[in-house]
Design an enzyme around this catalytic site. Structure first.
Site, PDB file in Angstrom:
ATOM      1  N   ASN A  42       0.635  -0.666  -0.565  1.00 48.89           N
ATOM      2  CA  ASN A  42      -0.018   0.040  -0.221  1.00 48.89           C
ATOM      3  C   ASN A  42       0.661   1.337  -0.419  1.00 48.89           C
ATOM      4  O   ASN A  42       2.167   1.461   0.363  1.00 48.89           O
ATOM      5  CB  ASN A  42      -1.328   0.161   1.201  1.00 48.89           C
ATOM      6  CG  ASN A  42      -0.229  -0.214   2.799  1.00 48.89           C
ATOM      7  OD1 ASN A  42       0.703  -0.175   2.852  1.00 48.89           O
ATOM      8  ND2 ASN A  42      -0.999   0.618   3.275  1.00 48.89           N
ATOM      9  N   CYS A  53      -4.636   0.563  -2.666  1.00 49.79           N
ATOM     10  CA  CYS A  53      -3.974  -0.544  -1.884  1.00 49.79           C
ATOM     11  C   CYS A  53      -2.410  -1.482  -2.305  1.00 49.79           C
ATOM     12  O   CYS A  53      -2.420  -1.774  -3.361  1.00 49.79           O
ATOM     13  CB  CYS A  53      -5.415  -1.662  -2.240  1.00 49.79           C
ATOM     14  SG  CYS A  53      -6.743  -0.774  -0.709  1.00 49.79           S
ATOM     15  N   GLU A  55      -3.121  -5.182  -2.852  1.00 52.43           N
ATOM     16  CA  GLU A  55      -3.519  -6.265  -3.980  1.00 52.43           C
ATOM     17  C   GLU A  55      -3.344  -5.095  -4.759  1.00 52.43           C
ATOM     18  O   GLU A  55      -2.926  -5.958  -6.400  1.00 52.43           O
ATOM     19  CB  GLU A  55      -4.587  -6.203  -3.766  1.00 52.43           C
ATOM     20  CG  GLU A  55      -4.744  -7.245  -1.937  1.00 52.43           C
ATOM     21  CD  GLU A  55      -5.001  -6.196  -1.238  1.00 52.43           C
ATOM     22  OE1 GLU A  55      -4.069  -4.707  -0.799  1.00 52.43           O
ATOM     23  OE2 GLU A  55      -6.075  -6.370  -0.243  1.00 52.43           O
ATOM     24  N   CYS A  86     -10.552  -5.454   0.076  1.00 53.19           N
ATOM     25  CA  CYS A  86     -11.346  -4.944  -0.122  1.00 53.19           C
ATOM     26  C   CYS A  86     -12.047  -5.364  -1.178  1.00 53.19           C
ATOM     27  O   CYS A  86     -11.951  -6.017  -1.796  1.00 53.19           O
ATOM     28  CB  CYS A  86     -10.943  -3.374   0.405  1.00 53.19           C
ATOM     29  SG  CYS A  86     -10.519  -2.913  -1.047  1.00 53.19           S
TER      30      CYS A  86
HETATM   31  N1  THU Z   1      -5.329  -1.586   2.054  1.00 53.09           N
HETATM   32  C1  THU Z   1      -4.697  -2.661   1.674  1.00 53.09           C
HETATM   33  O1  THU Z   1      -3.572  -2.236   0.667  1.00 53.09           O
HETATM   34  N2  THU Z   1      -5.312  -3.364   1.406  1.00 53.09           N
HETATM   35  C2  THU Z   1      -6.779  -3.756   1.342  1.00 53.09           C
HETATM   36  O2  THU Z   1      -7.414  -5.157   0.898  1.00 53.09           O
HETATM   37  C3  THU Z   1      -7.170  -3.170   2.676  1.00 53.09           C
HETATM   38  C4  THU Z   1      -6.423  -2.088   2.942  1.00 53.09           C
HETATM   39  C5  THU Z   1      -4.921  -0.690   2.629  1.00 53.09           C
HETATM   40  C6  THU Z   1      -4.607   0.969   2.532  1.00 53.09           C
HETATM   41  C7  THU Z   1      -4.443   2.031   3.463  1.00 53.09           C
HETATM   42  O3  THU Z   1      -3.120   2.311   3.425  1.00 53.09           O
HETATM   43  C8  THU Z   1      -4.618   1.056   4.859  1.00 53.09           C
HETATM   44  O4  THU Z   1      -4.395  -0.159   4.672  1.00 53.09           O
HETATM   45  C9  THU Z   1      -5.542   1.125   5.644  1.00 53.09           C
HETATM   46  O5  THU Z   1      -6.837   1.249   4.999  1.00 53.09           O
END
Ligand code: THU
Length: 127
Positions: A42, A53, A55, A86
């Site tokens: 992320n 994110c 992914e 998410c």
């Molecule tokens: N985040 C991800 O990288 N992947 C997910 O599936 C859920 C959320 C990150 C986004 C943000 O930088 C942090 O987690 C908090 O939401």
């Protein structure tokens, strides 16, 4: 496929997380159609909504290198057991999953959890 290896790469990727605002680190590693693995983390921003994110970072790296299929995605956060993708990332995985069958790999109590993307996102949208 060795999903343990995919998870090890997701863990390594989480070390590069740029998450100074949420302090929630995430790493991902995708297994693409060619058999290659691509890592992502992320990446947050002062303008919060621009955050990407882990992914989608990994998937977009793969697609931008010419891949067109994602067969598996491992996701890891040192902050949360069983860190699942998410909703937005589920839809992006679905776009590149052959027959909606990409395997989503998470870890809970040091054990791998495997889920099909079409289970995590029933009736995903496709044009
Ligand atoms: N985040 C991800 O990288 N992947 C997910 O599936 C859920 C959320 C990150 C986004 C943000 O930088 C942090 O987690 C908090 O939401």
């Amino acid at each position: 496929m060795d999903y343990g290896l995919l998870m090890e790469n997701a863990k390594e990727a989480s070390k590069n997380s740029y998450s100074k605002y949420s302090k929630f680190a995430v790493g991902a590693c995708v297994l693409a159609g060619s058999g290659k693995m691509y890592r992502g983390c992320n990446v947050e921003n002062s303008s919060y909504g621009l955050t990407i994110c882990a992914e989608r970072c990994a998937i977009f790296k793969a697609i931008s290198e010419g891949e067109r299929e994602i067969n598996a995605v491992a996701i890891y956060s040192p902050n949360q057991d069983n860190c699942a993708p998410c909703g937005a990332c589920r839809q992006v995985i679905y776009e590149f999953a052959p027959n909606g069958e990409a395997v989503v790999v998470t870890e809970k109590n040091n054990e791998l959890i495997l889920n099909d993307i079409k289970t995590l996102l029933p009736e995903g949208f496709l044009l």
